[in-house]
Design an enzyme around this catalytic site. Sequence first.
Site, PDB file in Angstrom:
ATOM      1  N   HIS A   1      39.218  40.909  26.200  1.00  0.00           N
ATOM      2  CA  HIS A   1      39.238  41.591  27.501  1.00  0.00           C
ATOM      3  C   HIS A   1      39.222  43.107  27.302  1.00  0.00           C
ATOM      4  O   HIS A   1      39.846  43.622  26.377  1.00  0.00           O
ATOM      5  CB  HIS A   1      40.473  41.172  28.309  1.00  0.00           C
TER       6      HIS A   1
ATOM      7  N   GLU B   1      32.004  41.546  31.821  1.00  0.00           N
ATOM      8  CA  GLU B   1      32.847  42.356  32.697  1.00  0.00           C
ATOM      9  C   GLU B   1      32.632  43.836  32.395  1.00  0.00           C
ATOM     10  O   GLU B   1      33.272  44.385  31.484  1.00  0.00           O
ATOM     11  CB  GLU B   1      34.330  42.030  32.450  1.00  0.00           C
TER      12      GLU B   1
HETATM   13  P1  13P Z   1      39.230  43.039  38.929  1.00  0.00           P
HETATM   14  O1  13P Z   1      38.809  41.767  39.626  1.00  0.00           O
HETATM   15  O2  13P Z   1      40.547  43.551  39.400  1.00  0.00           O
HETATM   16  O3  13P Z   1      38.144  44.058  38.956  1.00  0.00           O
HETATM   17  O4  13P Z   1      39.470  42.661  37.395  1.00  0.00           O
HETATM   18  C1  13P Z   1      38.490  41.962  36.711  1.00  0.00           C
HETATM   19  C2  13P Z   1      39.039  41.513  35.411  1.00  0.00           C
HETATM   20  O5  13P Z   1      39.371  42.319  34.556  1.00  0.00           O
HETATM   21  C3  13P Z   1      39.214  40.080  35.203  1.00  0.00           C
HETATM   22  O6  13P Z   1      39.493  39.788  33.879  1.00  0.00           O
END
Ligand code: 13P
Length: 236
Positions: free
Chosen positions: A90, A159
């Site tokens: 992450h 992400e």
């Molecule tokens: P948000 O949905 O708060 O943008 O976060 C995304 C995330 O990091 C999920 O792992």
Amino acid sequence: MIIAANFKTNHTRASTKAYMQTLGAFVENEGISDDILVFPPATALEHIITDDNIRMGIQNAYPVEKGSFTGEVGLEQIAEFGIKTILIGHSERRHILGESQEEIAKKFAYFSEAGFEIVYCVGEPKEVREEGIEAVMQYNLAQFEGIDIHYDKLIVAYEPVWAIGTGLSASNEQIEETLSKLQEYVSAPLLYGGSVKVANTKEILAIKHCEGILVGTASWDVNSFCEMAAIAKQLS
Ligand code: 13P
């Protein structure tokens, strides 16, 4: 589809329990058969027995069974809760906690060896996105260094760092282009994460190559997470 909630450093043990009860009842009543993953903080892991399609995972762990690693949690502690799903790579662990690609690869090797389902995150920062898709792909593919992309329990979450917690999701075009290029490289299911909310869930889940979402902020409220699961069911 895969609908995943990342609580990050939110929710207590008590509120997670209430959340799981509400979510479990909703999934059952609505007949939702999509995969629902919930990553609570490690203090709120539970020895839960729920429907097969609702799984609790751990947000992070140390690649060791047990030992002297102050503040860390190893396989023996996780196993006590029956947890077999983990989030690795992450961006908050990469950029805030300073995890290197080498450490991430070690973690991946350890937990894949242990048979865990792994949600593996990649994503570029804003300045790389501004350079264009080639730079974006170069950055994202470098985050697979040392990772067995053929692991059969691998799920990849794209992400973009600039979209996480900012309220500014990547555009549908940006998501589609990036996922389609990732798909050429890795055949695992691909999720999108970064400012996903109830209002944009349907359009994001409809994007080609997008097999689910990894949700932070908007997942912390159980009702909105349930709504997202209901939207996934309509599209399945
Ligand atoms: P948000 O949905 O708060 O943008 O976060 C995304 C995330 O990091 C999920 O792992």
